[in-house]
Design a protein around this motif. Structure first.
Motif: not given
Length: 268
Positions: A51-78, A131-132
């Motif tokens: 639960n993002e609201r209850r646990n106060q999660l928020h996106e880290v824009i500077r760490l997000s945004g790359i795509n990870i290719a798996i089996d010829d498909n791109d998947h955005p990393l958030i 990310t690390a």
């Protein structure tokens, strides 16, 4: 590198997931090590039941945004982040709609019955290490816990081994209770090769059934040490752990609680 830094890569952490002993252990171990003088950061998947609201999660824009290719498909990393209360330990969440949203057919909070668990483990491993690397936090110990973390040691060794952030890092893998209820996709081998994992590495796992123990074998092969947190570990896997000659600690030895873990980490 700071000698007292531990990066926990967890399958589950309470209170974000609360239904399993593994989640309670994830929290207790992180907070217990902090209380013993270690500096802690943690990663886990952002499963759809978190639960993002209850646990106060928020996106880290500077760490997000790359795509990870798996089996010829791109998947955005958030990347999302929250503070584990009351310890204020930073928890980073690896998120992607393709892999971690809750599905109606999920039999548990982590979706252990999904047919794409191999790709979920690949995405989580690569997303965590990317990310690390950006954090430049330089852990002394990298602790992986649970089957969805099992490919992190392999990717660290083969894709990120030259990164300054991981120079001298000791990788510890914990065998936790719980298994994948669906078979691991046999095409995992082709997907790993596409990421540059060599045939020589893959041959080490020839003949193993495509199940949870295959992932455990892959993790242990590329780790420096092993924690056996599963009281029902299979005899075959236990014998394999012993045969590697790597330091390990058993479930019975862990009865001492966080002190047993702390002494094991220090011994490395």
């Amino acid at each position: 590198m700071t000698n007292n830094r531990i990066l926990f890569i967890n399958q589950e952490i309470a209170p974000y997931l609360t239904s399993t002993p593994n989640a309670a252990l994830g929290k207790a171990l992180a907070t217990g090590m902090q209380e013993r003088g270690f500096e802690i950061r943690t990663f886990m998947p952002k499963f759809g039941t978190v639960n993002e609201r209850r646990n106060q999660l928020h996106e880290v824009i500077r760490l997000s945004g790359i795509n990870i290719a798996i089996d010829d498909n791109d998947h955005p990393l958030i990347i999302k982040v929250a503070s584990l209360q009351p310890s204020r330990i930073q928890v980073y969440f690896i998120d992607n709609d393709d892999y971690f949203q809750k599905l109606d057919e999920d039999e548990d909070a982590v979706g252990s019955n999904r047919p794409d668990n191999d790709e979920r483990a690949i995405f989580f491993a690569r997303g965590t290490l990317e990310t690390a690397k950006k954090l430049r936090w330089d852990p002394k110990i990298l602790q992986c816990s649970g089957w969805i973390t099992a490919l992190v040691p392999m990717y660290l060794k083969r894709m990120y081994g030259d990164e300054l952030s991981f120079k001298g890092t000791k990788v510890v893998y914990s065998v936790l209770p719980g298994k994948i209820s669906a078979p691991v996709d046999e095409r995992i081998i082709a997907k790993l090769k596409a990421d540059g994992i060599s045939s020589r590495d893959i041959k080490k796992f020839a003949g193993l059934p495509f199940d949870t123990d295959l992932l455990h074998h892959m993790a242990i092969e590329f780790s420096h040490a092993v924690i056996i947190d599963d009281p029902d570990v299979s005899p075959e896997l236990l014998e394999y752990i012993k045969s590697t000659g790597k330091p390990f600690i058993t479930h019975e030895q862990l009865a001492a609680g966080p002190d047993a873990y702390a002494e094991f980490y220090k011994s490395l």
